[in-house]
Write a protein that holds these residues in place. Structure first.
Motif, PDB file in Angstrom:
ATOM      1  N   ALA A   1      -1.331 -62.587 -17.130  1.00 39.93           N
ATOM      2  CA  ALA A   1      -0.455 -63.688 -16.725  1.00 39.93           C
ATOM      3  C   ALA A   1      -1.089 -64.521 -15.615  1.00 39.93           C
ATOM      4  O   ALA A   1      -1.072 -65.755 -15.674  1.00 39.93           O
ATOM      5  CB  ALA A   1       0.896 -63.149 -16.279  1.00 39.93           C
ATOM      6  N   LEU A   2      -1.660 -63.862 -14.624  1.00 41.79           N
ATOM      7  CA  LEU A   2      -2.281 -64.591 -13.507  1.00 41.79           C
ATOM      8  C   LEU A   2      -3.469 -65.428 -13.967  1.00 41.79           C
ATOM      9  O   LEU A   2      -3.630 -66.581 -13.554  1.00 41.79           O
ATOM     10  CB  LEU A   2      -2.708 -63.612 -12.412  1.00 41.79           C
ATOM     11  CG  LEU A   2      -1.567 -62.923 -11.659  1.00 41.79           C
ATOM     12  CD1 LEU A   2      -2.125 -61.870 -10.698  1.00 41.79           C
ATOM     13  CD2 LEU A   2      -0.723 -63.948 -10.914  1.00 41.79           C
ATOM     14  N   VAL A   3      -4.284 -64.855 -14.829  1.00 40.47           N
ATOM     15  CA  VAL A   3      -5.457 -65.585 -15.336  1.00 40.47           C
ATOM     16  C   VAL A   3      -5.000 -66.755 -16.209  1.00 40.47           C
ATOM     17  O   VAL A   3      -5.563 -67.854 -16.123  1.00 40.47           O
ATOM     18  CB  VAL A   3      -6.394 -64.635 -16.108  1.00 40.47           C
ATOM     19  CG1 VAL A   3      -7.478 -65.394 -16.842  1.00 40.47           C
ATOM     20  CG2 VAL A   3      -7.020 -63.623 -15.148  1.00 40.47           C
ATOM     21  N   ALA A   4      -3.982 -66.545 -17.034  1.00 40.41           N
ATOM     22  CA  ALA A   4      -3.479 -67.627 -17.893  1.00 40.41           C
ATOM     23  C   ALA A   4      -2.914 -68.771 -17.050  1.00 40.41           C
ATOM     24  O   ALA A   4      -3.142 -69.948 -17.358  1.00 40.41           O
ATOM     25  CB  ALA A   4      -2.429 -67.097 -18.856  1.00 40.41           C
ATOM     26  N   VAL A   5      -2.201 -68.446 -15.991  1.00 44.18           N
ATOM     27  CA  VAL A   5      -1.658 -69.488 -15.102  1.00 44.18           C
ATOM     28  C   VAL A   5      -2.788 -70.236 -14.409  1.00 44.18           C
ATOM     29  O   VAL A   5      -2.779 -71.470 -14.340  1.00 44.18           O
ATOM     30  CB  VAL A   5      -0.670 -68.878 -14.077  1.00 44.18           C
ATOM     31  CG1 VAL A   5      -0.342 -69.880 -12.983  1.00 44.18           C
ATOM     32  CG2 VAL A   5       0.595 -68.412 -14.780  1.00 44.18           C
ATOM     33  N   ALA A   6      -3.769 -69.517 -13.893  1.00 43.56           N
ATOM     34  CA  ALA A   6      -4.911 -70.163 -13.226  1.00 43.56           C
ATOM     35  C   ALA A   6      -5.641 -71.083 -14.201  1.00 43.56           C
ATOM     36  O   ALA A   6      -6.012 -72.217 -13.844  1.00 43.56           O
ATOM     37  CB  ALA A   6      -5.854 -69.105 -12.664  1.00 43.56           C
ATOM     38  N   ASN A   7      -5.831 -70.624 -15.419  1.00 45.06           N
ATOM     39  CA  ASN A   7      -6.495 -71.429 -16.437  1.00 45.06           C
ATOM     40  C   ASN A   7      -5.695 -72.699 -16.712  1.00 45.06           C
ATOM     41  O   ASN A   7      -6.249 -73.795 -16.800  1.00 45.06           O
ATOM     42  CB  ASN A   7      -6.677 -70.602 -17.713  1.00 45.06           C
ATOM     43  CG  ASN A   7      -7.220 -71.415 -18.849  1.00 45.06           C
ATOM     44  OD1 ASN A   7      -6.452 -71.896 -19.683  1.00 45.06           O
ATOM     45  ND2 ASN A   7      -8.530 -71.575 -18.907  1.00 45.06           N
ATOM     46  N   ARG A   8      -4.381 -72.572 -16.824  1.00 43.28           N
ATOM     47  CA  ARG A   8      -3.534 -73.738 -17.117  1.00 43.28           C
ATOM     48  C   ARG A   8      -3.513 -74.719 -15.959  1.00 43.28           C
ATOM     49  O   ARG A   8      -3.483 -75.938 -16.157  1.00 43.28           O
ATOM     50  CB  ARG A   8      -2.106 -73.282 -17.442  1.00 43.28           C
ATOM     51  CG  ARG A   8      -1.248 -74.410 -17.942  1.00 43.28           C
ATOM     52  CD  ARG A   8      -1.807 -74.911 -19.279  1.00 43.28           C
ATOM     53  NE  ARG A   8      -1.113 -76.065 -19.765  1.00 43.28           N
ATOM     54  CZ  ARG A   8      -1.601 -77.308 -19.748  1.00 43.28           C
ATOM     55  NH1 ARG A   8      -2.783 -77.559 -19.228  1.00 43.28           N
ATOM     56  NH2 ARG A   8      -0.912 -78.301 -20.245  1.00 43.28           N
ATOM     57  N   VAL A   9      -3.536 -74.197 -14.731  1.00 45.19           N
ATOM     58  CA  VAL A   9      -3.586 -75.082 -13.555  1.00 45.19           C
ATOM     59  C   VAL A   9      -4.880 -75.885 -13.572  1.00 45.19           C
ATOM     60  O   VAL A   9      -4.872 -77.104 -13.341  1.00 45.19           O
ATOM     61  CB  VAL A   9      -3.443 -74.268 -12.246  1.00 45.19           C
ATOM     62  CG1 VAL A   9      -3.805 -75.093 -11.036  1.00 45.19           C
ATOM     63  CG2 VAL A   9      -2.016 -73.716 -12.127  1.00 45.19           C
ATOM     64  N   LEU A  10      -5.999 -75.229 -13.852  1.00 48.22           N
ATOM     65  CA  LEU A  10      -7.267 -75.952 -13.926  1.00 48.22           C
ATOM     66  C   LEU A  10      -7.249 -76.987 -15.055  1.00 48.22           C
ATOM     67  O   LEU A  10      -7.776 -78.089 -14.898  1.00 48.22           O
ATOM     68  CB  LEU A  10      -8.428 -74.980 -14.126  1.00 48.22           C
ATOM     69  CG  LEU A  10      -8.793 -74.140 -12.907  1.00 48.22           C
ATOM     70  CD1 LEU A  10      -9.881 -73.133 -13.265  1.00 48.22           C
ATOM     71  CD2 LEU A  10      -9.242 -75.028 -11.760  1.00 48.22           C
ATOM     72  N   MET A  11      -6.637 -76.633 -16.170  1.00 49.32           N
ATOM     73  CA  MET A  11      -6.528 -77.605 -17.265  1.00 49.32           C
ATOM     74  C   MET A  11      -5.730 -78.833 -16.827  1.00 49.32           C
ATOM     75  O   MET A  11      -6.079 -79.965 -17.186  1.00 49.32           O
ATOM     76  CB  MET A  11      -5.885 -76.961 -18.496  1.00 49.32           C
ATOM     77  CG  MET A  11      -6.784 -75.988 -19.211  1.00 49.32           C
ATOM     78  SD  MET A  11      -5.992 -75.244 -20.643  1.00 49.32           S
ATOM     79  CE  MET A  11      -5.869 -76.664 -21.719  1.00 49.32           C
ATOM     80  N   ALA A  12      -4.678 -78.627 -16.062  1.00 51.81           N
ATOM     81  CA  ALA A  12      -3.862 -79.751 -15.588  1.00 51.81           C
ATOM     82  C   ALA A  12      -4.644 -80.595 -14.586  1.00 51.81           C
ATOM     83  O   ALA A  12      -4.617 -81.830 -14.654  1.00 51.81           O
ATOM     84  CB  ALA A  12      -2.576 -79.236 -14.963  1.00 51.81           C
ATOM     85  N   ILE A  13      -5.358 -79.937 -13.684  1.00 54.29           N
ATOM     86  CA  ILE A  13      -6.142 -80.675 -12.679  1.00 54.29           C
ATOM     87  C   ILE A  13      -7.219 -81.516 -13.339  1.00 54.29           C
ATOM     88  O   ILE A  13      -7.464 -82.661 -12.951  1.00 54.29           O
ATOM     89  CB  ILE A  13      -6.756 -79.684 -11.658  1.00 54.29           C
ATOM     90  CG1 ILE A  13      -5.650 -79.085 -10.790  1.00 54.29           C
ATOM     91  CG2 ILE A  13      -7.809 -80.372 -10.801  1.00 54.29           C
ATOM     92  CD1 ILE A  13      -6.108 -77.936  -9.918  1.00 54.29           C
ATOM     93  N   TRP A  14      -7.870 -80.934 -14.357  1.00 57.84           N
ATOM     94  CA  TRP A  14      -8.991 -81.614 -15.033  1.00 57.84           C
ATOM     95  C   TRP A  14      -8.544 -82.424 -16.246  1.00 57.84           C
ATOM     96  O   TRP A  14      -9.376 -82.905 -17.015  1.00 57.84           O
ATOM     97  CB  TRP A  14     -10.042 -80.588 -15.440  1.00 57.84           C
ATOM     98  CG  TRP A  14     -10.765 -79.987 -14.271  1.00 57.84           C
ATOM     99  CD1 TRP A  14     -10.966 -80.528 -13.054  1.00 57.84           C
ATOM    100  CD2 TRP A  14     -11.374 -78.692 -14.232  1.00 57.84           C
ATOM    101  NE1 TRP A  14     -11.667 -79.665 -12.250  1.00 57.84           N
ATOM    102  CE2 TRP A  14     -11.932 -78.529 -12.940  1.00 57.84           C
ATOM    103  CE3 TRP A  14     -11.501 -77.649 -15.142  1.00 57.84           C
ATOM    104  CZ2 TRP A  14     -12.614 -77.387 -12.562  1.00 57.84           C
ATOM    105  CZ3 TRP A  14     -12.187 -76.516 -14.760  1.00 57.84           C
ATOM    106  CH2 TRP A  14     -12.739 -76.383 -13.483  1.00 57.84           C
ATOM    107  N   ASN A  15      -7.245 -82.587 -16.449  1.00 53.23           N
ATOM    108  CA  ASN A  15      -6.708 -83.340 -17.587  1.00 53.23           C
ATOM    109  C   ASN A  15      -7.294 -82.882 -18.918  1.00 53.23           C
ATOM    110  O   ASN A  15      -7.748 -83.682 -19.731  1.00 53.23           O
ATOM    111  CB  ASN A  15      -6.945 -84.842 -17.399  1.00 53.23           C
ATOM    112  CG  ASN A  15      -6.149 -85.401 -16.266  1.00 53.23           C
ATOM    113  OD1 ASN A  15      -4.977 -85.071 -16.100  1.00 53.23           O
ATOM    114  ND2 ASN A  15      -6.775 -86.228 -15.456  1.00 53.23           N
ATOM    115  N   GLN A  16      -7.256 -81.583 -19.152  1.00 53.32           N
ATOM    116  CA  GLN A  16      -7.796 -81.029 -20.396  1.00 53.32           C
ATOM    117  C   GLN A  16      -6.706 -80.804 -21.393  1.00 53.32           C
ATOM    118  O   GLN A  16      -5.629 -80.450 -21.117  1.00 53.32           O
ATOM    119  CB  GLN A  16      -8.538 -79.732 -20.118  1.00 53.32           C
ATOM    120  CG  GLN A  16      -9.766 -79.938 -19.274  1.00 53.32           C
ATOM    121  CD  GLN A  16     -10.519 -78.651 -19.005  1.00 53.32           C
ATOM    122  OE1 GLN A  16      -9.930 -77.698 -18.493  1.00 53.32           O
ATOM    123  NE2 GLN A  16     -11.772 -78.628 -19.340  1.00 53.32           N
TER     124      GLN A  16
END
Length: 112
Positions: A97-112
């Motif tokens: 869960a923590l890794v998935a959230v971190a991944n999604r946050v980075l996707m949002a920051i980088w507009n992926q």
């Protein structure tokens, strides 16, 4: 920076595959009887694949409102984390869960 963005997208794909494995594992572990184990073990991941392909994937066939897309992402990836916890792997579920959230946050920051 582009290498990190590409790595993040590749990691997202790995998280999606791991979600299918976790959901299938849950189905086989919790189903009562051989038939139900097979139905849940294969059925839940298949439903997740269809929902992801229709609404969440980059080439999704349906463009839902953002809230629907996020809800499906949370249901599938969060469901995978809960499935791990429910099958006796709480540390793995929390880590996922923590890794998935971190991944999604980075996707949002980088507009992926």
């Amino acid at each position: 920076m582009e290498a990190l963005k590409s790595a993040n997208l590749a990691f997202r794909f790995i998280l999606e595959l791991l979600a299918l494995v976790a959901l299938g594992y849950w189905g086989f572990k919790t189903g009562q009887g051989t038939g139900m184990k097979w139905v849940l073990g294969f059925g839940i991941p298949i439903v997740a694949i269809v929902l992801w392909a229709l609404f969440v994937a980059p080439e999704a066939t349906v463009e839902p409102p953002v809230a629907v897309r996020v809800a499906i992402e949370v249901a599938i990836l969060g469901g995978a984390a809960l499935a791990l916890v429910a099958t006796g792997h709480p540390v793995l579920g929390i880590a996922y869960a923590l890794v998935a959230v971190a991944n999604r946050v980075l996707m949002a920051i980088w507009n992926q």
